[in-house]
Scaffold this active site. Structure first.
Site, PDB file in Angstrom:
ATOM      1  N   HIS A  27       0.851  -1.191   0.000  1.00  0.00           N
ATOM      2  CA  HIS A  27       0.000   0.000   0.000  1.00  0.00           C
ATOM      3  C   HIS A  27       0.884   1.237   0.000  1.00  0.00           C
ATOM      4  O   HIS A  27       1.261   1.741   1.066  1.00  0.00           O
ATOM      5  CB  HIS A  27      -0.902   0.004   1.233  1.00  0.00           C
ATOM      6  CG  HIS A  27      -1.790  -1.195   1.336  1.00  0.00           C
ATOM      7  ND1 HIS A  27      -1.313  -2.447   1.699  1.00  0.00           N
ATOM      8  CD2 HIS A  27      -3.119  -1.340   1.135  1.00  0.00           C
ATOM      9  CE1 HIS A  27      -2.315  -3.305   1.721  1.00  0.00           C
ATOM     10  NE2 HIS A  27      -3.417  -2.673   1.376  1.00  0.00           N
ATOM     11  N   HIS A 274      -4.180   2.928  -3.285  1.00  0.00           N
ATOM     12  CA  HIS A 274      -4.334   2.309  -1.968  1.00  0.00           C
ATOM     13  C   HIS A 274      -3.623   0.970  -1.848  1.00  0.00           C
ATOM     14  O   HIS A 274      -2.802   0.787  -0.961  1.00  0.00           O
ATOM     15  CB  HIS A 274      -5.821   2.123  -1.637  1.00  0.00           C
ATOM     16  CG  HIS A 274      -6.064   1.434  -0.323  1.00  0.00           C
ATOM     17  ND1 HIS A 274      -5.885   2.065   0.877  1.00  0.00           N
ATOM     18  CD2 HIS A 274      -6.445   0.158  -0.032  1.00  0.00           C
ATOM     19  CE1 HIS A 274      -6.161   1.224   1.857  1.00  0.00           C
ATOM     20  NE2 HIS A 274      -6.505   0.057   1.326  1.00  0.00           N
ATOM     21  N   GLU A 426     -17.433  -5.356  24.774  1.00  0.00           N
ATOM     22  CA  GLU A 426     -16.588  -6.550  24.845  1.00  0.00           C
ATOM     23  C   GLU A 426     -15.346  -6.436  23.975  1.00  0.00           C
ATOM     24  O   GLU A 426     -14.246  -6.812  24.398  1.00  0.00           O
ATOM     25  CB  GLU A 426     -17.388  -7.802  24.442  1.00  0.00           C
ATOM     26  CG  GLU A 426     -18.407  -8.251  25.459  1.00  0.00           C
ATOM     27  CD  GLU A 426     -19.755  -7.559  25.303  1.00  0.00           C
ATOM     28  OE1 GLU A 426     -20.680  -7.875  26.067  1.00  0.00           O
ATOM     29  OE2 GLU A 426     -19.872  -6.689  24.394  1.00  0.00           O
ATOM     30  N   HIS A 487     -28.118 -16.813  24.944  1.00  0.00           N
ATOM     31  CA  HIS A 487     -27.120 -16.690  26.005  1.00  0.00           C
ATOM     32  C   HIS A 487     -26.434 -18.018  26.322  1.00  0.00           C
ATOM     33  O   HIS A 487     -25.595 -18.060  27.228  1.00  0.00           O
ATOM     34  CB  HIS A 487     -27.776 -16.135  27.270  1.00  0.00           C
ATOM     35  CG  HIS A 487     -27.960 -14.649  27.247  1.00  0.00           C
ATOM     36  ND1 HIS A 487     -28.647 -14.010  26.244  1.00  0.00           N
ATOM     37  CD2 HIS A 487     -27.535 -13.686  28.086  1.00  0.00           C
ATOM     38  CE1 HIS A 487     -28.649 -12.707  26.479  1.00  0.00           C
ATOM     39  NE2 HIS A 487     -27.979 -12.489  27.590  1.00  0.00           N
TER      40      HIS A 487
END
Length: 688
Positions: A27, A274, A426, A487
């Site tokens: 890049h 890029h 998280e 869960h």
């Protein structure tokens, strides 16, 4: 910008173009556009000594837009950064040689495609997955503030380092950066500076395709100080922006820098700049624009090397030397604290660190392993003052709160607290723990096992970087009950176990929890995941069963056949070990020789000598039953072609625990029946 500054910046650009072109991969555009900003930071501000890249009070530079790694390789080369071996001894050889640059992205080069921690000295964290670098930098900044609060004294400032992270449009789009920025703003991390390289280009095209928000306004809403540089090539404006950061003492700082990807090349401001080389003609055209020799590759004039030596080299050496002098005096004035700091840097534990670990008597009712873990963690943290952590808003459930006197909460006005409140984030929780571990603290974080999926990218990086983060997960099975399948983890254990370098522990009782922490506390280059139960598990009577110290070997014979020669082996982890023992009682009463093997950590068992593994799982005993309230994926290598599995093949359901155990077959009667069938089949096969 002086003529020598211009030459230095353009030399960086030339190296980046040449390395990518020679590799025919990489890049080039981002390094070409943002090179003036990186040069200004390294030459005028970064407190970093190339001769000692692990000096504890160095500023941290994180290349969050890791695809621009060739920019970092060029900076490390031109600065003359020395290499450091895994034992943290400076070796003296260059971290990045010219040959490394010339072999960019090739096998064995110290210049891989993205920055890799522990591979190239001067890399503070592995980056590549966008957003991970900036999120990790928040943990570094929190660790720096914690170290300052605990160890600085009126007669000695040992820690006041800053953390800089260079991010791109992609980092700003990733959700983890938003989580991390929100937490950093709340924590008022004034030692944190993110540099937003806004070149408005991604792989698919211009960012207006998908990303039209006001980033500056977003960060102001997070509570950040925001300043803007209109032109990345304006070194005076860039310098003023860094001075603005240095003057801010209440908020983290975002510097929005407007740059041009592929600056000076035929594909400037184009997605073509890029992710692919410019091509020989494109490189020559860009070099002509920058005033560099068009047909010379990897050209570095002596004056540029001297410029770096006189800038970051001289400044870094003076700062590092002065710091060591302060630390020598500190060692005399504060010997206990100095000893702690030296152990932190070597990732060593205090003497007698395990002296206060609790013992748990046999108890048929027992307690949840999350509860016993909480007790062990509190005892351990009192012996290891740099062990700290928290949860993604779940410490009352994960039992990870440190409750002893003086533990405290880590908040903006109380930075030395040992309890981190990370919020319902998280992914960032795991990334923050990574940043703290990279600063040599011993962090842990916690959440429900089902939500380990949200943090998987950062957990993976802790394994890739070989840093001893402790990831604590509770609510480990369908034992969650009425909360239902959203869960109830099923495939998460298999996913964690599939990760190279991560030790996954699922202890069976309080005794195994103690031994798990005994192993985990001593880790220096490996992360661990602790998988703990919500429901109570019997604390086993170790006068009847094998000692829990077998955890250190990953798996061990917990209860053997009365004759010592098993007809069938029951293998289990966690809550299912007690289930296996119950099934064993039923079978032994019928005269069946049953061995129960507890397997709290597959990874450690797989490392044992073949002789030990064969002692635990004799090859001649092919009747084996694997038992776990999780996906059966991976168990086949332990039970073999002739074994059977009692596990989960679907998602769970919402119902009381006892009903779920019956529905999915986790009963002593079901396990015993499966074992009987295997024993019968083995006998029949032997007689045919």
């Amino acid at each position: 910008m002086t003529d020598l500054d211009t030459l230095s910046v353009n030399t960086i650009r030339g190296l980046c173009m040449d390395a990518v072109q020679q590799a025919e991969s990489g890049h080039p555009g981002t390094p070409m556009g943002i090179a003036p900003v990186a040069y200004t930071l390294w030459q005028r501000f970064l407190r970093f000594d190339p001769q000692d890249p692990i000096w504890p009070n160095r500023d941290r530079f994180v290349l969050s837009e890791g695809h621009a790694s060739v920019l970092l390789w060029s900076l490390l080369h031109l600065s003359g950064v020395h290499a450091v071996d895994p034992d943290y001894e400076v070796l003296g050889r260059p971290a990045v040689t010219m040959e490394d640059l010339k072999s960019f992205r090739q096998l064995g080069s110290r210049c891989p495609g993205h920055p890799e921690y522990r591979w190239t000295s001067g890399v503070e964290t592995t980056t590549g997955p966008l957003g991970q670098g900036v999120a990790t930098s928040v943990g570094m900044a929190m660790a720096g503030r914690w170290l300052a609060g605990r160890y600085n004294r009126d007669d000695a400032t040992l820690f006041d380092f800053d953390v800089y992270a260079l991010a791109g449009d992609g980092c700003m789009m990733e959700g983890v950066s938003s989580e991390a920025a929100s937490l950093a703003g709340h924590q008022r991390l004034s030692n944190l500076c993110w540099i937003y390289d806004s070149n408005r280009i991604t792989i698919e095209g211009h960012t207006e395709l998908t990303f039209t928000e006001d980033v500056a306004a977003r960060f102001l809403a997070y509570g950040w100080n925001v300043t803007t540089v209109a032109d990345a090539n304006d070194l005076d404006a860039v310098t003023r922006a860094f001075h603005t950061f240095r003057a801010e003492d209440e908020r983290p700082t975002l510097i929005v820098v407007h740059s041009h990807i592929g600056y000076g090349s035929p594909v400037e401001d184009s997605p073509k700049a890029h992710g692919s080389p410019l091509g020989p003609d494109g490189v020559r055209t860009a070099k002509r624009f920058f005033g560099l020799p068009e047909d010379e590759q990897f050209w570095v004039p002596d004056s540029v090397r001297e410029r770096f030596a006189q800038g970051i080299g001289t400044r870094g050496a003076e700062l590092r030397t002065a710091w060591h002098k302060r630390f020598d005096a500190y060692r005399t004035a504060h010997p206990v604290l100095a000893d702690e700091l030296e152990r932190i840097q070597r990732r060593e534990l205090p003497d007698d660190w395990d002296r206060a670990l609790p013992e748990f008597p046999a108890d048929p009712k027992g307690l949840a392993t999350r509860d016993s873990s909480g007790q062990v963690l509190n005892a351990l943290a009192q012996s290891v003052p740099w062990l700290l952590g928290g949860s993604a808003d779940l410490s009352p459930s994960t039992k990870t709160r440190l409750t002893f006197d003086g533990a405290g909460d880590c908040e903006p006005d109380e930075p030395t607290g040992r309890n981190l409140h990370l919020g319902i984030r998280e992914h960032t929780s795991a990334a923050v723990a990574n940043g703290m571990a990279l600063t040599k603290l011993r962090p842990y974080w916690s959440g429900f096992l089902i939500f380990s999926d949200y943090a998987k990218a950062a957990i993976r990086l802790s394994a890739l970087m070989e840093i001893p983060v402790v990831h604590i997960f509770t609510h480990d099975s369908i034992g969650v009950g009425e909360d239902g399948p959203t869960h109830q983890p099923v495939e998460q254990l298999a996913g964690l176990r599939a990760m190279p370098g991560l030790l996954v522990f699922r202890p069976a009782d309080a005794g195994e929890v103690v031994e798990t922490w005994r192993v985990v506390a001593g880790l220096r280059h490996e992360p661990a995941a602790l998988v703990l139960s919500r429901q109570a598990l019997p604390t086993l009577d170790r006068t009847r069963f094998a000692p829990a110290s077998g955890v250190a070997r990953g798996a061990y014979v917990l209860a053997d056949a009365p004759s010592g020669v098993p007809q069938v082996i029951l293998l289990a982890t966690g809550s299912e070990v007690a289930l296996a023992l119950s099934a064993r009682e039923e079978l032994v009463a019928e005269g069946v020789g049953v061995r129960v093997v507890s397997m709290p950590c597959w990874e450690l068992f797989d490392r044992q000598p073949q002789q030990y593994r064969d002692e635990v799982l004799p090859p001649s005993v092919t009747a084996r039953v694997g038992i776990e309230q999780a996906s059966t994926f991976g168990w086949d290598r332990y039970v073999g072609d002739h074994g059977a599995l009692v596990g989960m093949h679907t998602f769970g359901a919402s119902a009381p625990l006892k009903q779920l155990l019956t529905k999915f077959g986790f009963t002593p009667q079901r396990v015993a029946q499966v074992a009987r069938e295997l024993v019968t089949a083995t006998r029949e096969e032997a007689t045919t």
